[in-house]
Motif scaffolding. Sequence first.
Motif, PDB file in Angstrom:
ATOM      1  N   VAL A  71       0.805  -1.176   0.078  1.00 52.03           N
ATOM      2  CA  VAL A  71       0.151   0.030  -0.047  1.00 52.03           C
ATOM      3  C   VAL A  71       0.701   0.990  -0.009  1.00 52.03           C
ATOM      4  O   VAL A  71       1.786   1.436   0.751  1.00 52.03           O
ATOM      5  CB  VAL A  71      -1.031   0.005   1.255  1.00 52.03           C
ATOM      6  N   GLY A  72       0.933   2.170  -0.902  1.00 51.53           N
ATOM      7  CA  GLY A  72       1.739   3.213  -1.142  1.00 51.53           C
ATOM      8  C   GLY A  72       1.337   4.200  -0.063  1.00 51.53           C
ATOM      9  O   GLY A  72       0.198   4.440   0.530  1.00 51.53           O
ATOM     10  N   ALA A  73       2.084   5.240   0.007  1.00 54.56           N
ATOM     11  CA  ALA A  73       1.926   6.175   0.900  1.00 54.56           C
ATOM     12  C   ALA A  73       0.831   7.100   0.706  1.00 54.56           C
ATOM     13  O   ALA A  73       0.800   7.622  -0.737  1.00 54.56           O
ATOM     14  CB  ALA A  73       3.213   7.211   1.056  1.00 54.56           C
ATOM     15  N   GLY A  74      -0.167   7.383   1.494  1.00 55.11           N
ATOM     16  CA  GLY A  74      -1.417   8.138   1.222  1.00 55.11           C
ATOM     17  C   GLY A  74      -2.444   7.227   0.405  1.00 55.11           C
ATOM     18  O   GLY A  74      -3.709   7.777   0.164  1.00 55.11           O
ATOM     19  N   GLU A  75      -2.274   5.951   0.461  1.00 55.90           N
ATOM     20  CA  GLU A  75      -3.028   5.087  -0.398  1.00 55.90           C
ATOM     21  C   GLU A  75      -4.037   4.394   0.535  1.00 55.90           C
ATOM     22  O   GLU A  75      -3.355   3.871   1.614  1.00 55.90           O
ATOM     23  CB  GLU A  75      -2.362   4.248  -1.291  1.00 55.90           C
ATOM     24  N   SER A  76      -5.221   3.935   0.245  1.00 57.35           N
ATOM     25  CA  SER A  76      -5.757   3.259   1.226  1.00 57.35           C
ATOM     26  C   SER A  76      -5.540   1.881   0.814  1.00 57.35           C
ATOM     27  O   SER A  76      -5.264   1.443  -0.179  1.00 57.35           O
ATOM     28  CB  SER A  76      -7.548   3.400   1.004  1.00 57.35           C
ATOM     29  N   TYR A  77      -6.172   0.810   1.582  1.00 59.66           N
ATOM     30  CA  TYR A  77      -6.121  -0.783   1.342  1.00 59.66           C
ATOM     31  C   TYR A  77      -6.768  -1.021  -0.008  1.00 59.66           C
ATOM     32  O   TYR A  77      -6.391  -1.585  -0.983  1.00 59.66           O
ATOM     33  CB  TYR A  77      -6.630  -1.604   2.559  1.00 59.66           C
ATOM     34  N   ASP A  78      -8.047  -0.399  -0.019  1.00 65.66           N
ATOM     35  CA  ASP A  78      -9.006  -0.721  -1.155  1.00 65.66           C
ATOM     36  C   ASP A  78      -8.166  -0.031  -2.668  1.00 65.66           C
ATOM     37  O   ASP A  78      -8.442  -0.846  -3.478  1.00 65.66           O
ATOM     38  CB  ASP A  78     -10.258   0.191  -1.155  1.00 65.66           C
ATOM     39  N   GLN A  79      -7.622   1.285  -2.296  1.00 66.47           N
ATOM     40  CA  GLN A  79      -6.928   1.659  -3.580  1.00 66.47           C
ATOM     41  C   GLN A  79      -5.961   0.810  -4.043  1.00 66.47           C
ATOM     42  O   GLN A  79      -5.706   0.692  -5.354  1.00 66.47           O
ATOM     43  CB  GLN A  79      -6.466   3.018  -3.304  1.00 66.47           C
ATOM     44  N   ALA A  80      -4.884   0.377  -3.150  1.00 64.63           N
ATOM     45  CA  ALA A  80      -3.730  -0.560  -3.393  1.00 64.63           C
ATOM     46  C   ALA A  80      -4.348  -1.573  -4.119  1.00 64.63           C
ATOM     47  O   ALA A  80      -3.942  -2.509  -5.050  1.00 64.63           O
ATOM     48  CB  ALA A  80      -2.928  -0.666  -2.187  1.00 64.63           C
TER      49      ALA A  80
END
Length: 169
Positions: A71-80
């Motif tokens: 999970v990238g910095a500033g990203e949510s689990y769902d977005q990743a």
Amino acid sequence: MCCVDELVERVDCQDRVLGVVTRRQAVREGWLHRIASTVCRDERGRILVHRRSEHLSRFPGLYEVMVGGAVGAGESYDQAAARELVEELGIRGLPHLVFTFINRSGLSPHWLGVHEAVVPDAVIPDPDEVAWHGWLTESELHSALLEWRFTPDSHEAFSRYLAFRTAQS
């Protein structure tokens, strides 16, 4: 795939952000960070299993039950999880987060967000990431988990996933 400059959030044992570090640093130091993964099912309920490409730096040639990554910095689990579906399988979807847990069976400890998604059975995996893929029933997957070499977190994450699904039934 883990990159030298891939920025992730270092988190604590309650999954609260402590700061931003490189993934390489988080792994090297054993710091908790976040990984998003998705168990992919087709319309018939079969589960997508894949074998990692031989040239990958982490767990080359091993099988996996889930598709995922950091999970990238500033990203949510769902977005990743959604990003990883596009990157690894070439499909757009909205994976549903089913649970998170601290996973200590990989390269380093991390929070693992386990998602599920129903995806088309005609996926087009990225050949740089996936050497082989196939659809298995739960029974076939149980046998494969005993016979094939899977990534360290596949066993624990999948058993927790099945327990969660059973509890929801």
